[in-house]
Design a protein around this motif. Structure first.
Motif, PDB file in Angstrom:
ATOM      1  N   MET A   1       1.069  -1.137   0.010  1.00 52.77           N
ATOM      2  CA  MET A   1      -0.299   0.411  -0.151  1.00 52.77           C
ATOM      3  C   MET A   1       0.932   0.845  -0.605  1.00 52.77           C
ATOM      4  SD  MET A   1      -2.594   1.144   2.690  1.00 52.77           S
ATOM      5  CE  MET A   1      -4.113  -0.105   2.209  1.00 52.77           C
ATOM      6  N   ASN A   2       0.677   2.508  -0.754  1.00 52.09           N
ATOM      7  CA  ASN A   2       1.921   3.218  -1.492  1.00 52.09           C
ATOM      8  C   ASN A   2       1.383   4.897   0.167  1.00 52.09           C
ATOM      9  OD1 ASN A   2       3.273   4.716  -2.167  1.00 52.09           O
ATOM     10  ND2 ASN A   2       2.484   5.664  -3.675  1.00 52.09           N
ATOM     11  N   MET A   3       0.605   3.983   1.216  1.00 52.70           N
ATOM     12  CA  MET A   3       0.333   5.486   1.623  1.00 52.70           C
ATOM     13  C   MET A   3       1.234   5.080   3.656  1.00 52.70           C
ATOM     14  SD  MET A   3      -3.827   5.262   1.783  1.00 52.70           S
ATOM     15  CE  MET A   3      -3.821   4.069   2.495  1.00 52.70           C
ATOM     16  N   ASP A   4       1.856   6.423   3.748  1.00 52.57           N
ATOM     17  CA  ASP A   4       2.334   6.127   5.695  1.00 52.57           C
ATOM     18  C   ASP A   4       1.507   6.841   6.274  1.00 52.57           C
ATOM     19  OD1 ASP A   4       5.036   6.266   4.214  1.00 52.57           O
ATOM     20  OD2 ASP A   4       4.829   8.420   3.794  1.00 52.57           O
ATOM     21  N   PHE A   5       1.204   5.614   7.618  1.00 50.77           N
ATOM     22  CA  PHE A   5       0.504   6.063   8.151  1.00 50.77           C
ATOM     23  C   PHE A   5       1.068   6.926   9.413  1.00 50.77           C
ATOM     24  CE2 PHE A   5      -1.638   2.760   6.300  1.00 50.77           C
ATOM     25  CZ  PHE A   5      -2.587   2.610   6.501  1.00 50.77           C
TER      26      PHE A   5
END
Length: 343
Positions: A1-5
């Motif tokens: 997934m190309n997201m930073d939490f």
């Protein structure tokens, strides 16, 4: 997934406990909600004005503006209910640009959504405490509504969101008026379908819970104009447009037939000074037709302290919009008084 939490944000209950609403302010909201609901269910013939900046950008200027509205409310209270428009999250057509205080409490600083959630709660709370007016906000993110659910007296679902299932179902679980805008393409059946959905009961997933809603009979239409396939803005506030909406509403047998006319956006082609003329035309249509008068419950007006708009900078003019252009205070005050005279 190309997201930073980045970090997990507090749930709405935690924010509400940290920044609670006093019993006095709860009473103000309850009374305001009752008065506003009476207009939408036809028990009051007062006229609604949802008026304020295109976007809330800084607390001091927004509260200054809202205090001016409170003084004006006293002058027109026999005919008009003013609901300040304090929009703290903004849809962006391309996803670029200022997305509101919930993203950037300070437009000149980087995004900080924890600080933003706190800032918008404090802004809405201070607006009630300092002016006695409960306000409107846009439900851009349905999951975020509960951060402000004990503060707002009106919610709008925007033209880009009105076809979204979660917006519709969340609206069905609210107990305040929810305005469903016509989509940017102008299809009134889409808007009316959203009202049907919002007035109906549902079971759905919300914030990780299985929820059941009872339906919101205060859900209604907002006409905001539309854009054709060539990108040209076209209005839908004229007498013929209002007559058509009345007929379409009647065919569907919806509860509490109601519409708010947004006099800016595509209805004005974002020519903010046209809001004055458009407002008066809508009032003339109401005065000409009892059907239209019974259906048109109010107007939505974009207004701030200074005329026009400006780009975000370190030297922004106090009280001037940093998104769409708005009508300045002197013109806005005159318009509200003129509207009162026409009712």
């Amino acid at each position: 997934m190309n997201m930073d939490f980045i970090r997990k944000l507090p749930i709405p209950r935690d924010i509400k406990e940290q920044f609670p609403l006093s019993e006095e302010l709860k009473l103000i909201k309850r009374r305001r909600d009752e008065e506003i609901a009476e207009v939408f269910i036809g028990e009051s013939d007062k006229f609604i004005l949802i008026i304020g900046p295109c976007s809330a950008d800084r607390e001091d200027a927004v509260l200054d503006y809202t205090a001016r509205l409170a003084e004006l409310q006293e002058k027109v209270k026999d005919k008009i209910i003013i609901i300040p428009r304090i929009y703290t999250n903004k849809p962006r057509t391309t996803g670029e640009g200022y997305k509101g205080m919930v993203h950037q409490p300070d437009p000149n600083k980087k995004e900080d959504m924890l600080e933003g959630l706190i800032a918008i709660r404090q802004l809405h709370t201070n607006a009630i405490a300092q002016t006695g007016l409960t306000c409107a906000d846009e439900m851009l993110y349905p999951e975020n509504h509960r951060y402000l659910s004990d503060l707002l007296s009106y919610v709008a679902v925007g033209a880009r969101s009105v076809e979204d299932q979660l917006h519709r179902l969340t609206a069905s679980g609210l107990d305040i008026p929810v305005g469903m805008k016509n989509p940017t393409g102008g299809d009134l059946s889409v808007m009316l379908n959203s009202i049907i959905a919002a007035q109906s009961s549902h079971t759905f997933l919300y914030r990780g819970w299985e929820c059941h809603s009872s339906g919101n009979p205060l859900s209604h239409a907002i006409l905001r104009g539309y854009v054709n396939k060539h990108g040209a803005s076209l209005p839908n506030y004229h007498y013929e447009d209002l007559t058509l909406l009345y007929e379409l509403y009647s065919e569907r047998g919806l509860e509490n037939m109601a519409v708010i006319v947004d006099v800016n956006h595509a209805n004005s082609g974002k020519q903010y000074l046209e809001q004055i003329r458009i407002s008066k035309e809508v009032l003339n249509s109401r005065n000409h037709s009892n059907d239209i008068k019974s259906m048109v419950k109010g107007l939505m007006i974009e207004s701030y302290i200074e005329d026009g708009n400006q780009k975000i900078s370190d030297n922004c003019v106090y009280g001037k919009s940093i998104t769409d252009p708005c009508l300045g205070w002197e013109k806005s005050e005159r318009l509200v008084l003129d509207i009162a005279d026409m009712l």
